[in-house]
Scaffold this motif. Structure first.
Motif, PDB file in Angstrom:
ATOM      1  N   CYS A 174      22.457 -12.388 -51.252  1.00 43.97           N
ATOM      2  CA  CYS A 174      23.360 -13.215 -52.313  1.00 43.97           C
ATOM      3  C   CYS A 174      22.907 -12.656 -53.740  1.00 43.97           C
ATOM      4  CB  CYS A 174      23.223 -14.608 -52.093  1.00 43.97           C
ATOM      5  SG  CYS A 174      21.685 -15.332 -52.048  1.00 43.97           S
ATOM      6  N   ARG A 232      21.630 -12.820 -57.557  1.00 46.59           N
ATOM      7  CA  ARG A 232      20.675 -13.313 -58.229  1.00 46.59           C
ATOM      8  C   ARG A 232      21.436 -14.344 -59.394  1.00 46.59           C
ATOM      9  NH1 ARG A 232      15.156 -12.453 -58.601  1.00 46.59           N
ATOM     10  NH2 ARG A 232      14.478 -13.458 -60.336  1.00 46.59           N
ATOM     11  N   LEU A 265      22.087 -17.757 -57.916  1.00 51.54           N
ATOM     12  CA  LEU A 265      20.987 -18.592 -57.598  1.00 51.54           C
ATOM     13  C   LEU A 265      20.239 -19.094 -58.991  1.00 51.54           C
ATOM     14  CD1 LEU A 265      19.203 -16.568 -54.844  1.00 51.54           C
ATOM     15  CD2 LEU A 265      20.569 -18.539 -54.475  1.00 51.54           C
ATOM     16  N   TYR A 318      13.977 -16.736 -57.158  1.00 52.63           N
ATOM     17  CA  TYR A 318      15.139 -16.674 -56.496  1.00 52.63           C
ATOM     18  C   TYR A 318      14.895 -15.544 -55.444  1.00 52.63           C
ATOM     19  CZ  TYR A 318      16.159 -18.399 -61.173  1.00 52.63           C
ATOM     20  OH  TYR A 318      16.136 -19.241 -62.044  1.00 52.63           O
ATOM     21  N   THR A 341      16.686 -13.380 -53.077  1.00 54.49           N
ATOM     22  CA  THR A 341      18.311 -12.904 -53.029  1.00 54.49           C
ATOM     23  C   THR A 341      18.545 -12.421 -51.387  1.00 54.49           C
ATOM     24  OG1 THR A 341      17.814 -10.625 -53.776  1.00 54.49           O
ATOM     25  CG2 THR A 341      18.792 -12.370 -55.387  1.00 54.49           C
ATOM     26  N   CYS A 376      18.836 -15.793 -49.605  1.00 53.62           N
ATOM     27  CA  CYS A 376      19.583 -17.076 -50.423  1.00 53.62           C
ATOM     28  C   CYS A 376      19.115 -18.229 -50.528  1.00 53.62           C
ATOM     29  CB  CYS A 376      20.914 -17.138 -49.493  1.00 53.62           C
ATOM     30  SG  CYS A 376      22.094 -15.602 -49.592  1.00 53.62           S
ATOM     31  N   ALA A 428      16.978 -20.496 -53.480  1.00 50.07           N
ATOM     32  CA  ALA A 428      16.206 -20.715 -54.891  1.00 50.07           C
ATOM     33  C   ALA A 428      15.346 -21.769 -54.720  1.00 50.07           C
ATOM     34  CB  ALA A 428      17.436 -21.235 -56.026  1.00 50.07           C
ATOM     35  N   ASP A 482      27.461 -19.268 -50.756  1.00 50.14           N
ATOM     36  CA  ASP A 482      27.457 -19.754 -51.791  1.00 50.14           C
ATOM     37  C   ASP A 482      27.451 -21.324 -52.034  1.00 50.14           C
ATOM     38  OD1 ASP A 482      27.288 -17.337 -52.597  1.00 50.14           O
ATOM     39  OD2 ASP A 482      29.592 -16.976 -53.540  1.00 50.14           O
TER      40      ASP A 482
END
Length: 269
Positions: A20, A22, A25, A79, A81, A84, A86, A110
């Motif tokens: 995902c 950055r 996040l 984060y 990525t 996915c 944070a 998301d």
């Protein structure tokens, strides 16, 4: 041939959807800080079936700390990525009830599918929010130049070696020089003539910090590891909720933050 192309396309789609952005996040972590400051979880992009987990127990978010307005003195996020996720560490030393809160936001498409928090307050292991704030604000967690960044594997291996060494003193841990360790509100400082102050003693066997859950950020050289810390709290023989947040530079551990929650005051010690 067509079948192979379809399989390859499906594999690529799976890979792309697993990673995902950055920026997404970062935006979500900033929203989390706002949500905690205002005690308003509705500010977060929550999936319909999200789970809220506090100190390893699933609870109604309305009953959790995220639904309380908290004065935040310091926040630091990383984060991942690839997975996915944070991660945010909050220091709330000047809040009416001081806290140190470590939180994982786990995403799918998301949307946050789970919020997992280690929430430490008075009575938890070595807890001192003022001490945590004092030392954490002096540390430097700037982005690492791209050519000098470690891989995910190197960063995770450093964190795992540190946790593994608690039960096996023969494990080689890549401590940096200097290395500083913040346990609750206790700071070991840098390194001195007597050796590396990040080094942990070997605990009585059997000992294994299990149920490890990772957030890894190559840009910031950071890994957070949620885990179950055995031994320290006799009322929780399978392990008490704990997290270790590390900064790794050039393959070496620079900073360690440990937050551990107790079932009884000061884990009965």
């Amino acid at each position: 041939m067509l079948y192979s192309i379809i399989l390859s396309s499906a594999a690529l789609a799976t890979t792309v959807s697993a990673a995902c952005d950055r920026a997404m996040l970062e935006e979500a972590a900033a929203a989390y800080v706002k949500a905690q400051a205002g005690g308003d979880p509705s500010l977060l992009p929550l999936a319909d079936d999200f789970k809220y987990i506090e100190n390893d127990a699933e609870v109604d978010i309305k009953d959790g700390v995220l639904s309380k307005a908290v004065t935040i003195d310091l926040d630091r996020s990383i984060y991942d990525t690839t997975e996915c996720i944070a991660f945010t560490e909050l220091s709330a030393a000047t809040n009416s009830e001081p806290y140190v809160i470590d939180t994982r936001l786990v995403f799918t498409d998301d949307k946050i599918t789970s919020i997992e928090s280690i929430v430490a307050h008075e009575g938890d292991w070595a807890f001192n929010a003022a001490g945590h704030l004092r030392w954490a604000t002096q540390e430097k967690w700037d982005p690492i130049p791209e050519a000098q960044r470690d891989t995910r594997e190197v960063i995770q291996a450093a964190g795992d070696a540190y946790l593994d060494s608690w039960g096996d003193g023969s494990v080689s841990v890549p401590y940096g020089t200097p290395c500083a360790r913040l346990e609750g509100g206790i700071y070991t400082g840098q390194s001195n003539a007597n050796g590396n102050t990040c080094k942990m003693p070997e605990f009585p066997k059997p000992f294994s910090a299990g149920n490890r859950r990772y957030v890894i950020d190559e840009e910031l050289g950071a890994v957070d590891i949620f885990n179950d810390f055995p031994f320290i709290d006799k009322t929780r023989p399978d392990g008490t909720p704990s997290t270790n947040f590390l900064r790794v530079e050039g393959g070496k551990i620079r900073y360690i933050h440990e937050t551990t929650v107790c079932g009884t005051k000061n884990c009965g010690r």
